[in-house]
Design a protein around this motif. Structure first.
Motif, short mmCIF file in Angstrom:
data_model
loop_
_atom_site.label_atom_id
_atom_site.label_comp_id
_atom_site.label_asym_id
_atom_site.label_seq_id
_atom_site.Cartn_x
_atom_site.Cartn_y
_atom_site.Cartn_z
N GLN A 1 0.84 -1.19 0.00
CA GLN A 1 0.00 0.00 0.00
C GLN A 1 0.88 1.25 0.00
O GLN A 1 1.70 1.43 0.88
N VAL A 2 0.68 2.07 -1.03
CA VAL A 2 1.45 3.30 -1.12
C VAL A 2 1.02 4.25 0.00
O VAL A 2 -0.16 4.40 0.28
N GLN A 3 2.00 4.88 0.62
CA GLN A 3 1.72 5.83 1.68
C GLN A 3 2.27 7.21 1.33
O GLN A 3 3.32 7.32 0.68
N VAL A 4 1.54 8.21 1.75
CA VAL A 4 1.94 9.60 1.57
C VAL A 4 1.86 10.28 2.92
O VAL A 4 0.83 10.16 3.60
N ALA A 5 2.92 10.98 3.31
CA ALA A 5 2.93 11.61 4.63
C ALA A 5 3.44 13.04 4.52
O ALA A 5 4.59 13.26 4.12
N GLU A 6 2.57 13.97 4.87
CA GLU A 6 2.94 15.39 4.88
C GLU A 6 3.28 15.82 6.31
O GLU A 6 2.70 15.31 7.27
N SER A 7 4.21 16.76 6.42
CA SER A 7 4.59 17.27 7.74
C SER A 7 5.11 18.69 7.62
O SER A 7 5.36 19.18 6.51
N GLY A 8 5.26 19.34 8.77
CA GLY A 8 5.88 20.66 8.80
C GLY A 8 4.93 21.81 9.03
O GLY A 8 5.37 22.96 9.14
N GLY A 9 3.64 21.53 9.09
CA GLY A 9 2.68 22.61 9.32
C GLY A 9 2.73 23.11 10.74
O GLY A 9 3.45 22.59 11.59
N GLY A 10 1.94 24.14 10.99
CA GLY A 10 1.86 24.70 12.33
C GLY A 10 1.19 26.05 12.34
O GLY A 10 0.61 26.48 11.33
N LEU A 11 1.30 26.71 13.47
CA LEU A 11 0.75 28.05 13.64
C LEU A 11 1.87 29.06 13.46
O LEU A 11 2.92 28.95 14.09
N VAL A 12 1.64 30.02 12.60
CA VAL A 12 2.67 31.04 12.32
C VAL A 12 2.00 32.40 12.19
O VAL A 12 0.84 32.49 11.76
N GLN A 13 2.72 33.44 12.55
CA GLN A 13 2.18 34.78 12.43
C GLN A 13 2.25 35.27 10.99
O GLN A 13 3.10 34.80 10.22
N PRO A 14 1.39 36.18 10.63
CA PRO A 14 1.49 36.77 9.27
C PRO A 14 2.89 37.30 9.02
O PRO A 14 3.50 37.92 9.90
N SER A 21 7.08 19.27 4.18
CA SER A 21 7.71 18.12 3.54
C SER A 21 6.65 17.07 3.26
O SER A 21 5.69 16.94 4.01
N CYS A 22 6.86 16.33 2.21
CA CYS A 22 5.97 15.23 1.86
C CYS A 22 6.81 14.07 1.36
O CYS A 22 7.56 14.23 0.39
N THR A 23 6.68 12.95 2.02
CA THR A 23 7.42 11.75 1.64
C THR A 23 6.43 10.67 1.23
O THR A 23 5.39 10.49 1.87
N THR A 24 6.75 9.95 0.19
CA THR A 24 5.88 8.89 -0.29
C THR A 24 6.68 7.63 -0.58
O THR A 24 7.85 7.70 -0.93
N SER A 25 6.00 6.49 -0.46
CA SER A 25 6.63 5.21 -0.77
C SER A 25 6.42 4.82 -2.23
O SER A 25 6.87 3.77 -2.66
#
Length: 116
Positions: A1-14, A21-25
């Protein structure tokens, strides 16, 4: 099963910055045009940036042009999105996937919230 994983988001000021980042198999990663998509509450998912398989060609939605930079590392099966000068209207869940042909399974995405 192919997997896709996004990361790096968060709360930031204007005006702030984040790098996603996004890593996939997926074994087809290195031959696929990849894109970052965003989905704001109550809106449809939209393509905001794309990069060719070699990384030599990129394209951006007008709303992010000049502020976002997409890149990739085929050796790591990873695509990145550098986001600068963030605005409240950039608030959304960000996903990565192919741009043409067969879609990979959608990952869970990573939430980006731009707020003071």
């Amino acid at each position: 099963q192919v997997q896709v994983a996004e990361s790096g988001g968060g709360l930031v000021q204007p005006g702030g910055s984040l790098t996603l980042s996004c890593t996939t198999s997926a074994i087809s990663f290195s031959i696929s045009t990849m894109g970052w998509y965003w989905q704001a509450p109550g809106k449809q998912r939209e393509l905001v940036a794309q990069i060719s398989s070699s990384g030599g060609s990129t394209n951006y939605a007008d709303s992010v042009k000049g502020r976002f930079t997409i890149s990739r590392d085929n050796a790591k099966n990873t695509v990145y999105l550098q986001m600068n000068s963030l605005k409240p209207e950039d608030t959304a869940v960000y996903y990565c996937n192919t741009v043409y042909g067969l879609r990979l399974p959608w990952g869970q995405g990573t939430q980006v919230t731009v707020s003071s």
